[in-house]
Design an enzyme around this catalytic site. Structure first.
Site, PDB file in Angstrom:
ATOM      1  CG  MET A  30      30.609   7.937  44.818  1.00 53.54           C
ATOM      2  SD  MET A  30      31.654   8.090  43.366  1.00 53.54           S
ATOM      3  CE  MET A  30      31.510   6.479  42.656  1.00 53.54           C
ATOM      4  N   GLY A  31      25.910   7.519  46.190  1.00 56.70           N
ATOM      5  CA  GLY A  31      24.483   7.369  45.918  1.00 56.70           C
ATOM      6  C   GLY A  31      24.167   6.087  45.171  1.00 56.70           C
ATOM      7  CB  ALA A  32      23.216   4.493  42.606  1.00 51.95           C
ATOM      8  CG  LEU A  33      22.361   5.210  48.798  1.00 57.26           C
ATOM      9  CD1 LEU A  33      21.807   5.785  50.099  1.00 57.26           C
ATOM     10  CD2 LEU A  33      23.878   5.106  48.868  1.00 57.26           C
ATOM     11  CG  HIS A  37      25.589   2.052  49.351  1.00 54.57           C
ATOM     12  ND1 HIS A  37      25.012   1.756  48.145  1.00 54.57           N
ATOM     13  CD2 HIS A  37      26.835   2.513  49.072  1.00 54.57           C
ATOM     14  CE1 HIS A  37      25.863   2.029  47.173  1.00 54.57           C
ATOM     15  NE2 HIS A  37      26.982   2.483  47.711  1.00 54.57           N
ATOM     16  CD  GLN A  61      35.438   8.267  43.383  1.00 58.03           C
ATOM     17  OE1 GLN A  61      35.361   9.022  44.344  1.00 58.03           O
ATOM     18  NE2 GLN A  61      35.156   6.979  43.496  1.00 58.03           N
ATOM     19  CG  ASP A 150      34.758  -0.468  46.155  1.00 62.55           C
ATOM     20  OD1 ASP A 150      34.983  -0.626  44.947  1.00 62.55           O
ATOM     21  OD2 ASP A 150      33.630  -0.189  46.604  1.00 62.55           O
ATOM     22  CB  SER A 185      28.080  -3.238  42.213  1.00 60.86           C
ATOM     23  OG  SER A 185      28.505  -2.170  41.392  1.00 60.86           O
TER      24      SER A 185
HETATM   25  O1  PAF Z   1      33.272   3.735  47.260  1.00 62.35           O
HETATM   26  C1  PAF Z   1      32.726   4.765  46.831  1.00 62.35           C
HETATM   27  O2  PAF Z   1      31.520   4.821  46.580  1.00 62.35           O
HETATM   28  C2  PAF Z   1      33.564   6.001  46.581  1.00 62.35           C
HETATM   29  O3  PAF Z   1      34.810   5.671  46.058  1.00 62.35           O
HETATM   30  C3  PAF Z   1      33.709   6.910  47.824  1.00 62.35           C
HETATM   31  C4  PAF Z   1      34.483   6.224  48.938  1.00 62.35           C
HETATM   32  C5  PAF Z   1      32.339   7.311  48.313  1.00 62.35           C
HETATM   33  C6  PAF Z   1      34.465   8.185  47.447  1.00 62.35           C
HETATM   34  O4  PAF Z   1      33.799   8.903  46.457  1.00 62.35           O
END
Ligand code: PAF
Length: 282
Positions: A30-33, A37, A61, A150, A185
């Site tokens: 979801m970016g903001a790497l 990541h 989500q 996660d 995070s």
């Molecule tokens: O873990 C995340 O960043 C999100 O839940 C994912 C797996 C990219 C789905 O949007």
């Protein structure tokens, strides 16, 4: 690295790669790497001919609208980091591109989606299953990479992938931590300087609980973790559960399973942080 924004263009490049015998890896984000990541991307690059990274803040989500609004967005920095890590394609679609029709699918994922996060974030895992199943269908990767921070999400995605018979290797990668122990995070950027200073107490307590557990019961260990973290200013444990690493059901005794993981969620001020620790692994 090529930036792609439409599903049609994405399909074209991944189909061509697969047809010429190349392996394709996917890293959904979801970016903001951050370096967590990037560790997934680097592993994907090392294990596949083509690496696709999706950067999409998935609205379905978020059970809390404010959390969606406040979710950090840093597209330029993300692209620079991905290019450096060796990503082949970054997929940055709009909400309309991913959801041309409302996604009304309701997944029945069983207990792995109902416990812990499932209880506190209703609808969250359904949204994760919606977006990840779409990305799996769009990219058809050979492998997909997810971070173990996660922990429950990985179990949910494995269940969804098994139900829909996706022939994709789901690869769980270890948590990356700051030097002081805090699990990386995207939400960490929202902590005030004082909250950030206190945040490593979560990991510190989890690590200490491993030694504590050697001479205490599961219940005592839970109490130790919750009570210790709750004494830190501005921190409030939402839940701490010690579970079987496969079923995610609570264990009562250390002998109950050969794979035991403790999963925690803590509010540090307004920011909800999650972390986990493995007590034993088969
Ligand atoms: O873990 C995340 O960043 C999100 O839940 C994912 C797996 C990219 C789905 O949007």
């Amino acid at each position: 690295m090529e930036r792609i924004t439409t599903v049609a263009a994405l399909r074209e490049v991944v189909d061509a790669a697969r047809c010429s015998g190349k392996s394709v890896g996917l890293v959904p984000t979801m970016g903001a790497l951050h370096s967590g990541h990037i560790s997934l991307v680097e592993r994907c690059v090392a294990e596949n001919d083509v690496t696709v990274v999706s950067v999409f803040v998935n609205p379905t989500q978020f059970n809390d609208k404010r959390d969606l609004e406040l979710y950090p967005r840093t597209p330029e920095e993300d692209c620079a980091m991905l290019e450096k890590a060796g990503c082949t394609y970054v997929f940055t679609p709009s909400v309309e591109e991913v959801y041309p029709e409302p996604d009304t699918r309701v997944f029945e994922l069983g207990t792995v989606a109902e416990v812990m996060e499932g209880r506190f974030r209703p609808g969250h895992f359904n949204g994760v299953a919606q977006i990840v199943s779409k990305l799996f269908a769009m990219v058809s990767p050979h492998r997909a990479y997810f971070g173990e921070k996660d922990f429950q999400q990985i179990a949910v995605i494995r269940t969804m992938a098994a139900q829909l018979q996706f022939d994709i290797d789901i690869i769980a990668c270890p948590i990356v931590r700051e030097a002081d122990g805090l699990a990386l995070s995207s939400r960490n950027t929202r902590l005030t300087p004082e909250q950030r200073r206190n945040a490593p107490r979560i990991a510190e307590t989890l690590f200490k609980s491993r030694t504590f557990a050697e001479s205490h019961t599961v219940e005592e260990t839970i109490r130790y973790v919750v009570d210790t973290i709750n004494t830190v200013p501005e921190m409030r444990v939402e839940y701490y559960e010690i579970v079987d690493g496969n079923t995610l059901l609570p264990v009562e005794n250390w002998q109950d399973s050969s794979y035991i993981v403790g999963c925690i969620t803590v509010y540090n001020g307004e920011v909800r942080l999650i972390d986990n620790i493995t007590y034993c692994r088969p």
